[in-house]
Write an enzyme that holds these catalytic residues in place. Sequence first.
Site, PDB file in Angstrom:
ATOM      1  N   HIS A  50      -2.062   7.461  -4.983  1.00 29.86           N
ATOM      2  CA  HIS A  50      -2.401   6.190  -4.103  1.00 29.86           C
ATOM      3  C   HIS A  50      -2.044   5.160  -5.149  1.00 29.86           C
ATOM      4  O   HIS A  50      -2.462   5.159  -6.091  1.00 29.86           O
ATOM      5  CB  HIS A  50      -3.621   6.305  -3.334  1.00 29.86           C
ATOM      6  CG  HIS A  50      -4.217   5.019  -3.092  1.00 29.86           C
ATOM      7  ND1 HIS A  50      -5.097   4.344  -4.307  1.00 29.86           N
ATOM      8  CD2 HIS A  50      -4.130   4.144  -2.001  1.00 29.86           C
ATOM      9  CE1 HIS A  50      -5.430   3.034  -3.657  1.00 29.86           C
ATOM     10  NE2 HIS A  50      -4.842   2.906  -2.495  1.00 29.86           N
ATOM     11  N   ASN A  99      -2.243   0.589  -4.537  1.00 28.55           N
ATOM     12  CA  ASN A  99      -2.033  -0.656  -3.764  1.00 28.55           C
ATOM     13  C   ASN A  99      -2.459  -1.636  -4.283  1.00 28.55           C
ATOM     14  O   ASN A  99      -3.181  -1.919  -5.514  1.00 28.55           O
ATOM     15  CB  ASN A  99      -2.814  -0.832  -2.587  1.00 28.55           C
ATOM     16  CG  ASN A  99      -4.398  -1.116  -2.904  1.00 28.55           C
ATOM     17  OD1 ASN A  99      -4.851  -2.064  -2.850  1.00 28.55           O
ATOM     18  ND2 ASN A  99      -5.314   0.132  -2.944  1.00 28.55           N
ATOM     19  N   ASN A 105      -1.537  -2.826  12.340  1.00 30.89           N
ATOM     20  CA  ASN A 105      -0.987  -1.765  12.950  1.00 30.89           C
ATOM     21  C   ASN A 105      -1.635  -0.384  12.788  1.00 30.89           C
ATOM     22  O   ASN A 105      -1.583   0.081  11.504  1.00 30.89           O
ATOM     23  CB  ASN A 105       0.272  -1.775  12.647  1.00 30.89           C
ATOM     24  CG  ASN A 105       1.221  -0.615  13.310  1.00 30.89           C
ATOM     25  OD1 ASN A 105       0.489   0.393  14.077  1.00 30.89           O
ATOM     26  ND2 ASN A 105       2.457  -0.785  13.175  1.00 30.89           N
ATOM     27  N   HIS A 132      -3.902   7.910 -17.745  1.00 30.15           N
ATOM     28  CA  HIS A 132      -4.810   6.817 -18.147  1.00 30.15           C
ATOM     29  C   HIS A 132      -4.525   6.077 -19.283  1.00 30.15           C
ATOM     30  O   HIS A 132      -4.916   4.786 -19.449  1.00 30.15           O
ATOM     31  CB  HIS A 132      -6.216   7.515 -18.249  1.00 30.15           C
ATOM     32  CG  HIS A 132      -6.993   7.799 -17.272  1.00 30.15           C
ATOM     33  ND1 HIS A 132      -7.816   6.933 -16.393  1.00 30.15           N
ATOM     34  CD2 HIS A 132      -6.893   9.020 -16.147  1.00 30.15           C
ATOM     35  CE1 HIS A 132      -8.554   7.620 -15.201  1.00 30.15           C
ATOM     36  NE2 HIS A 132      -7.875   8.795 -15.512  1.00 30.15           N
ATOM     37  N   SER A 162       0.674  -1.104   0.062  1.00 30.35           N
ATOM     38  CA  SER A 162      -0.004   0.095  -0.067  1.00 30.35           C
ATOM     39  C   SER A 162       0.935   1.363   0.041  1.00 30.35           C
ATOM     40  O   SER A 162       1.838   1.305   0.864  1.00 30.35           O
ATOM     41  CB  SER A 162      -0.898   0.137   1.210  1.00 30.35           C
ATOM     42  OG  SER A 162      -1.719   1.304   1.256  1.00 30.35           O
ATOM     43  N   HIS A 172     -20.161  12.834   0.354  1.00 30.83           N
ATOM     44  CA  HIS A 172     -20.739  13.880   1.127  1.00 30.83           C
ATOM     45  C   HIS A 172     -20.453  15.076   0.672  1.00 30.83           C
ATOM     46  O   HIS A 172     -21.432  16.297   0.722  1.00 30.83           O
ATOM     47  CB  HIS A 172     -20.457  13.903   2.628  1.00 30.83           C
ATOM     48  CG  HIS A 172     -18.864  13.907   2.859  1.00 30.83           C
ATOM     49  ND1 HIS A 172     -18.122  12.692   3.031  1.00 30.83           N
ATOM     50  CD2 HIS A 172     -18.004  14.838   3.317  1.00 30.83           C
ATOM     51  CE1 HIS A 172     -16.874  13.051   3.118  1.00 30.83           C
ATOM     52  NE2 HIS A 172     -16.941  14.165   3.346  1.00 30.83           N
TER      53      HIS A 172
END
Length: 295
Positions: A132, A134, A280, A165, A118, A195
């Site tokens: 990001h 992972n 963790n 992309h 990750s 939200h």
Amino acid sequence: MNSTDTTAELLENRKTEASAWFEDLRNQICKAFEDLEDELTGTNADQEPGRFERKTWQRPDQVGETGGGGTMSIMRGRVFEKVGVNISTVHGTFSEQFRKEIPGAEESEGKFWASGLSLVAHMHSPLVPAIHMNTRFIVTSKSWFGGGTDLNPMYEIEAETQEFHDVLKATCDKYDPAYYPKYKEWCDDYFMIKHWNEPRGVGGIFFDYLDSGDWQTDFNFTQDVGRAFLDIYPRLVARHMNENWTEEQREWQLIKRGRYAEFNLVYDRGTRFGLMTGGNPEAVLMSLPPEARWP
């Protein structure tokens, strides 16, 4: 040796191969990011280049025995304000409530094994996108791969969104032309901050429960997603890391980071999985930015 023994041995070999790949990919990424730290000539160039610091951790299972663990690799540098490249290999038993959410977990009496990498990078410069990525391999009574990557620029450059992309599409198209549109849509839907009714970034791909029936091909695809990340993201960083930025741009970056933090704490499945399986907390919450702001 009967067929059951053969199947069990094959699965163990696959676990070993997958976890070794995640460690190898971690090493390649850390090297590439430290090279970028060395190459900086712009803002912060008078500071020492950053280096990754590693910390290992172990998790107890529900009966107090070892349930695996992982290694955090964190760097706070002059290009990367905070980047974590974490690997883990854990096993144990899901709670009765949580096992209902995981394919094959009820049939395995909650027993699971999971290994993965990750990564989250938050940059000093608001002109360099955060990112990001992972990839993971999970085993219950079933087994599958999952993962993906999504780009989070503070200021979108449409040509670079397309470039990002295009690399992912080329990777997907090597395996199945249906992968990219499917996984792009999955990413767009998943990384929506509901939200606020706004996307977290400019998308990428997200896949889960990948079990085509050909384990090696699925593993090859998962590896190539990692290689695609290693191809495109350092290029984007190098392109912009030496450009000057303003305080107003930094302020906007911190506000965007606030949105990022909201998503990871409210919606992110990896955060939920890590905390629900006794991971963790420091490693699970590595994705949070070092500084953020809410207007």
